[in-house]
Design a protein around this motif. Sequence first.
Motif, PDB file in Angstrom:
ATOM      1  N   LEU A  26       0.870  -1.180   0.000  1.00  0.00           N
ATOM      2  CA  LEU A  26       0.000   0.000   0.000  1.00  0.00           C
ATOM      3  C   LEU A  26       0.908   1.231   0.000  1.00  0.00           C
ATOM      4  N   VAL A  27       0.937   1.931  -1.135  1.00  0.00           N
ATOM      5  CA  VAL A  27       1.793   3.112  -1.243  1.00  0.00           C
ATOM      6  C   VAL A  27       0.990   4.256  -1.841  1.00  0.00           C
ATOM      7  N   ARG A  28       1.510   5.465  -1.657  1.00  0.00           N
ATOM      8  CA  ARG A  28       0.766   6.645  -2.094  1.00  0.00           C
ATOM      9  C   ARG A  28       0.584   6.705  -3.607  1.00  0.00           C
ATOM     10  N   GLU A  29       1.496   6.092  -4.364  1.00  0.00           N
ATOM     11  CA  GLU A  29       1.334   6.135  -5.823  1.00  0.00           C
ATOM     12  C   GLU A  29       0.106   5.346  -6.281  1.00  0.00           C
ATOM     13  N   HIS A  30      -0.492   4.576  -5.372  1.00  0.00           N
ATOM     14  CA  HIS A  30      -1.733   3.856  -5.670  1.00  0.00           C
ATOM     15  C   HIS A  30      -2.963   4.623  -5.171  1.00  0.00           C
ATOM     16  N   SER A  31      -2.796   5.895  -4.842  1.00  0.00           N
ATOM     17  CA  SER A  31      -3.858   6.641  -4.144  1.00  0.00           C
ATOM     18  C   SER A  31      -5.191   6.625  -4.880  1.00  0.00           C
ATOM     19  N   ILE A  32      -5.152   6.597  -6.223  1.00  0.00           N
ATOM     20  CA  ILE A  32      -6.409   6.609  -6.983  1.00  0.00           C
ATOM     21  C   ILE A  32      -7.251   5.361  -6.706  1.00  0.00           C
ATOM     22  N   MET A  33      -6.587   4.270  -6.284  1.00  0.00           N
ATOM     23  CA  MET A  33      -7.287   3.006  -6.041  1.00  0.00           C
ATOM     24  C   MET A  33      -7.549   2.726  -4.565  1.00  0.00           C
ATOM     25  N   LEU A  34      -6.894   3.469  -3.684  1.00  0.00           N
ATOM     26  CA  LEU A  34      -6.962   3.120  -2.266  1.00  0.00           C
ATOM     27  C   LEU A  34      -8.351   3.390  -1.700  1.00  0.00           C
ATOM     28  N   ALA A  35      -9.004   2.345  -1.267  1.00  0.00           N
ATOM     29  CA  ALA A  35     -10.339   2.449  -0.686  1.00  0.00           C
ATOM     30  C   ALA A  35     -10.514   1.318   0.313  1.00  0.00           C
ATOM     31  N   ARG A  36     -11.433   1.521   1.229  1.00  0.00           N
ATOM     32  CA  ARG A  36     -11.603   0.571   2.326  1.00  0.00           C
ATOM     33  C   ARG A  36     -11.996  -0.815   1.824  1.00  0.00           C
ATOM     34  N   ASN A  37     -12.933  -0.876   0.858  1.00  0.00           N
ATOM     35  CA  ASN A  37     -13.380  -2.206   0.414  1.00  0.00           C
ATOM     36  C   ASN A  37     -12.279  -2.945  -0.353  1.00  0.00           C
ATOM     37  N   LEU A  38     -11.351  -2.189  -0.983  1.00  0.00           N
ATOM     38  CA  LEU A  38     -10.224  -2.822  -1.660  1.00  0.00           C
ATOM     39  C   LEU A  38      -9.293  -3.484  -0.640  1.00  0.00           C
ATOM     40  N   LEU A  39      -8.934  -2.743   0.416  1.00  0.00           N
ATOM     41  CA  LEU A  39      -8.049  -3.284   1.444  1.00  0.00           C
ATOM     42  C   LEU A  39      -8.735  -4.418   2.208  1.00  0.00           C
ATOM     43  N   TYR A  40     -10.017  -4.259   2.480  1.00  0.00           N
ATOM     44  CA  TYR A  40     -10.786  -5.298   3.179  1.00  0.00           C
ATOM     45  C   TYR A  40     -10.796  -6.595   2.370  1.00  0.00           C
ATOM     46  N   THR A  41     -11.022  -6.487   1.063  1.00  0.00           N
ATOM     47  CA  THR A  41     -10.998  -7.670   0.200  1.00  0.00           C
ATOM     48  C   THR A  41      -9.623  -8.323   0.229  1.00  0.00           C
ATOM     49  N   ALA A  42      -8.563  -7.502   0.127  1.00  0.00           N
ATOM     50  CA  ALA A  42      -7.199  -8.035   0.130  1.00  0.00           C
ATOM     51  C   ALA A  42      -6.891  -8.753   1.438  1.00  0.00           C
ATOM     52  N   ALA A  43      -7.272  -8.151   2.557  1.00  0.00           N
ATOM     53  CA  ALA A  43      -6.936  -8.711   3.872  1.00  0.00           C
ATOM     54  C   ALA A  43      -7.646 -10.032   4.137  1.00  0.00           C
ATOM     55  N   THR A  44      -8.740 -10.293   3.443  1.00  0.00           N
ATOM     56  CA  THR A  44      -9.486 -11.541   3.659  1.00  0.00           C
ATOM     57  C   THR A  44      -9.066 -12.644   2.685  1.00  0.00           C
ATOM     58  N   ARG A  45      -8.000 -12.401   1.901  1.00  0.00           N
ATOM     59  CA  ARG A  45      -7.519 -13.437   0.969  1.00  0.00           C
ATOM     60  C   ARG A  45      -6.556 -14.408   1.636  1.00  0.00           C
ATOM     61  N   GLY A  46      -5.946 -14.037   2.776  1.00  0.00           N
ATOM     62  CA  GLY A  46      -4.934 -14.878   3.417  1.00  0.00           C
ATOM     63  C   GLY A  46      -5.536 -15.845   4.414  1.00  0.00           C
ATOM     64  N   ARG A  47      -5.157 -17.137   4.332  1.00  0.00           N
ATOM     65  CA  ARG A  47      -5.646 -18.136   5.278  1.00  0.00           C
ATOM     66  C   ARG A  47      -4.794 -18.181   6.543  1.00  0.00           C
ATOM     67  N   GLN A  48      -3.459 -18.171   6.357  1.00  0.00           N
ATOM     68  CA  GLN A  48      -2.562 -18.340   7.499  1.00  0.00           C
ATOM     69  C   GLN A  48      -1.778 -17.079   7.847  1.00  0.00           C
ATOM     70  N   LEU A  49      -1.610 -16.198   6.852  1.00  0.00           N
ATOM     71  CA  LEU A  49      -0.727 -15.050   7.088  1.00  0.00           C
ATOM     72  C   LEU A  49      -1.077 -13.910   6.147  1.00  0.00           C
ATOM     73  N   VAL A  50      -1.134 -12.695   6.715  1.00  0.00           N
ATOM     74  CA  VAL A  50      -1.310 -11.469   5.931  1.00  0.00           C
ATOM     75  C   VAL A  50      -0.219 -10.488   6.345  1.00  0.00           C
ATOM     76  N   VAL A  51       0.506  -9.963   5.365  1.00  0.00           N
ATOM     77  CA  VAL A  51       1.539  -8.962   5.636  1.00  0.00           C
ATOM     78  C   VAL A  51       1.242  -7.723   4.795  1.00  0.00           C
ATOM     79  N   LEU A  52       0.982  -6.596   5.454  1.00  0.00           N
ATOM     80  CA  LEU A  52       0.862  -5.315   4.758  1.00  0.00           C
ATOM     81  C   LEU A  52       2.230  -4.658   4.733  1.00  0.00           C
ATOM     82  N   VAL A  53       2.702  -4.288   3.546  1.00  0.00           N
ATOM     83  CA  VAL A  53       3.916  -3.480   3.420  1.00  0.00           C
ATOM     84  C   VAL A  53       3.428  -2.106   2.996  1.00  0.00           C
TER      85      VAL A  53
END
Length: 728
Positions: A672-699
């Motif tokens: 998640l970086v500022r150059e992606h600002s046009i796409m950054l939205a809560r439902n996008l991050l929420y969807t991403a965070a629910t893809r991991g079964r054992q481990l989620v790492v936000l950089v």
Amino acid sequence: MNDDSASEGRLFDRLTGTVERVTFHNADNGFAVLRVRVRGRKDPVALVGHVPTVSAGEKVEAEGQWATDKVHGLQFRAETITTHEPSGKDAVLRFLGSGLIAGVGPAMAERIVQVLGAKALEIIENEPMRLVTVPGLGKQTAARIAESYRERKAVKDVMIAFQDKGISTARAVSIWKHFGPDAVKLVEEDPYRLAREVRGIGFEGADEIAARFGIGKSAPERLRAGITYALENAADDGHTAVPRGAIIDRTARLLAVDDMAVEDALGEAIRHGDIEEVEIDGTACLAARRLTRFERSVAVRLKALSTGRPPWGKVDVEGAIARFEASSAKQLSASQRDALAVVAEAKVSVITGGPGVGKTTLLEALLATIAGSKLTVALAAPTGRASRRMAEQARREAKTIHRLLEIDPSTGGFRRGPSEPLEADVIVIDEASMVDVPLMAALVEAIPLNAALILVGDVDQLPSVGPGQVLRDVISSGAVAVARLTEIFRQAEESRIIVNAHRINHGELPEPPPPGELADFYVVEARGSDDALAKILEVVGTRIPRRFGLDAMRDVQVITPMQKGVVGARNLNDQLARLLNGAPIDQVERFGQTYAVGDKIMQIENDYDRDVFNGDLGILKRVRTREDEVVVSFDGRDVKYGLEDLEALTRAYAITIHKSQGSEYPAVVIPLVREHSIMLARNLLYTAATRGRQLVVLVAEPSALEMAISDARIRRRWTRLKAMLSEP
């Protein structure tokens, strides 16, 4: 041989010779590797390009460029190839004996040439009954040979006609494959149908071909095609209708014409029924006829399906809950109990809620409740990966929706529909937020009116990639029963993935684990995109394998908001390929992408012939450019692709969050970086965070993470389904 000519801004060489051997020819896409005897050269030349039919003995003219292949040496790579009938007895004999003419093999070819000589082909075309003078050849066989030869010549005539217009052989083959002998006539009548019907040409390609067929910049058919394309293009952003002003602006920019010309064409398009004028929340909009039909069909069918009692009849909910809890040793939460009561009373219902709230358990309880009714239950999901996960969780068969509807791969149509409905009493669709309007229309049209439909999904995730927002519109319309699950189960509360997913969905920052604690959710702070890239490479290549024992290639999936940028999917794929597959034994470049042996590969469209589906992951095992073939292993099963079919594959060390919908992976790493600002939205991050079964790492850059969390805006999709469902 070395005469240069300018074509579309490039310098081409010209090659003329006789085909000595057809080393390889793919009948589906025309790709060919030929050995050509060229005057003045001692050895035959390797000619690579596209041609619909070709045989030894034919003369060829090709335009292209010389290139040295690292494996196969010097080649002539052709932009266009034109074949001509052979002359001379030997060439005619090789041609007839090639097997391309029905009813003629090598022995028959020799007898024909012995009797008819070098003029055999001319005689077959113009005086076919003279073939009966050949020993062992009767009238029926003569007629079959003549018909086969005429068909082959018709193909050649089509190709020459397109090449005369400056259309490349590869494109001409695609057009001929789709339209057949009438290709030239049909393209002359409406070149813009190429954009709609022939894969890989697109609107720009069709527009270029239209110009070659004499259609002017302001021609009415060009303007109307541009309007329709602008509407269909908006469907790629999820819209089923678009504000009128936006379409006029899009079309004018696309076609480089003024707004008034588009306005005039708009009236014509409406009169012809290509598009409809509609109003959404007081805004004048335009809708493509195709998408309007789909939305209307969904609304009409859902209302009809909702009528009456469910097929399992009256349910004693309290008794059913007691029996389920006793047999399964599971305790239903209060919201699950309420939800079961809602779903048990409805013919059409929605089960929605976030991760860890027990949607699967509720569905299990419902199926247990109706088990005694001897009803036929069909389970399905939009993607292959989602259907496999559904089958694992429900411990019964689940299919993709396309499989459930019995798709015909050759046409893209479904066998199941109003005239041949599904043979099921209860249809359950998981990951319903991913289902777009065209697919939902096909589904509801195939459901018998006495059956029940249950949609299961998380409405807070990203909507479908295709047009519409079916689940959201169905829920917000109030037209069907909705069961909302809200309580996180005690065991789910122990997972930081689930807890943090709900925090994100509520607009709260995720909680990192205490220092030194082994957890399943981490936030790694990044200082800009370059720092994020370096940390992703370290996390994927070293830290996750060392600390969690997961395989970097097989178990770790990087999912990112965008294709572009330093930590976009394209650059991440390049960087991760170097890290994880740095010395491939072979590779090939197609469509601006490199495919190397050992690469992690994703199928990006459903392919029912090969039995691989959108989102399936595999490893590229072999590249055989000479045979026009690559081999990808999906879960231990080898699947072959022609080089022209590689558009259906992409490297998958990193994929977009949208492409990850419906899938789960052992570990996910999310930049998640500022150059992606046009796409950054809560439902996008929420969807991403629910893809991991054992481990989620936000950089993540802290400011980018805060931006995503605070942005509760759901990018508006202009749709009409909610209003249609709300109508009396």
